[in-house]
Design a protein around this motif. Sequence first.
Motif, PDB file in Angstrom:
ATOM      1  N   ASP A 167       1.043  -0.660   0.224  1.00  0.00           N
ATOM      2  CA  ASP A 167      -0.397  -0.199   0.314  1.00  0.00           C
ATOM      3  C   ASP A 167       0.874   1.418  -0.103  1.00  0.00           C
ATOM      4  O   ASP A 167       0.581   2.963   0.270  1.00  0.00           O
ATOM      5  N   ARG A 169       2.869   3.985  -1.565  1.00  0.00           N
ATOM      6  CA  ARG A 169       2.052   6.000  -2.177  1.00  0.00           C
ATOM      7  C   ARG A 169       3.056   5.005  -3.967  1.00  0.00           C
ATOM      8  O   ARG A 169       4.092   4.557  -4.112  1.00  0.00           O
ATOM      9  N   PRO A 170       2.529   4.726  -5.306  1.00  0.00           N
ATOM     10  CA  PRO A 170       2.190   4.475  -6.306  1.00  0.00           C
ATOM     11  C   PRO A 170       3.608   4.986  -6.818  1.00  0.00           C
ATOM     12  O   PRO A 170       3.630   6.684  -6.847  1.00  0.00           O
ATOM     13  N   ARG A 307       3.809  -0.731  -5.812  1.00  0.00           N
ATOM     14  CA  ARG A 307       3.365  -0.154  -4.935  1.00  0.00           C
ATOM     15  C   ARG A 307       4.207  -0.697  -3.938  1.00  0.00           C
ATOM     16  O   ARG A 307       3.167  -0.991  -2.456  1.00  0.00           O
TER      17      ARG A 307
END
Length: 326
Positions: A167, A169-170, A307
């Motif tokens: 999870d 940040r992309p 991610r």
Amino acid sequence: MLRQLSSLVARLPYPSQTVQRALAVAAIVTQGGIGVTGSVVRVTGSGLGCPTWPQCFEGSMFPVQHPEYHALTQWIEFGNRLLTGVVGIVAALCVLAAWRILLDHPSRTRLVKLAWAMPAGVVAQAVIGGMTVLTGLLWWTVAIHFLASTVLVWLAVLLLHAFGEGDERPRWRLPASGRVLLVALVAALGGVLVAGTTVTGAGPHGGDPDTPRLQAPIETLAFVHGSLLVVYLVVLAMLGMQLLRTGATPTLWRRYAVTWLVALAQGGLGSLQYALGVPEALVSFHVLGSALVIVATASLWCAARDRGPAVSAAPAGAEPQVSAAR
């Protein structure tokens, strides 16, 4: 109440990676499949086989012998309604799996939100389906029904990837110009899907012989639909040139190649369908093809960003033992 439910969910066995993936794949298949069976209802003229909602007929949840409605059309429409129950069961299992993971990995809130989108979509589709029946299958209600399915297929693909990633940040594997092209590709796909619903709205398969159709020249609508597909393919080609210049991971290249194959096959099928006068069987195959294009494009989108590693493959505390064993 929420604490009690969490206590019950905590008693469930922790879902393995295989179970997590299987549930997400099932969500994709059922969300896409309900659109295909809906097209079968439409092309067979069974849309009002069950003329009321949520009952099939007044006083009966099931098809009954009726002089105005053929038994086969009743059961085709009723079968599509029953499939909604299957979609709902799969959606509920996705929520339970994500919730169980959240109890061991509290950071996995995005996974839970994507999982909850599945049953929320089922409820929304039930409401839209009821509206479609009660309005006599007006073309724009059928269009909304279909487009809602396309959004849910996209979200189901994101859910599949969320089970197997972190999870963070992309971090995009594309430069800024490549990300712009990827967003443009998704926008073009949306335009193709919306335009396709107008072609359907003006076409011969309305779900019932007496259903009012969209009063617009189908030739013009089909031209717009096809032109938007060309735009989609042009943007896809530009994205490929970007990948050549900047480099791409093997996974991203595979997803890109699959997207081309599926999009070209769908375009060829649509052209054949139009040339043959829109035969019933090809309509359902075309709807299936649209779901596959969505899956391919969404998978390409997911492969274009990172991610971080998966953090919920095993229960909390189990990862160290796995790492030590290696």
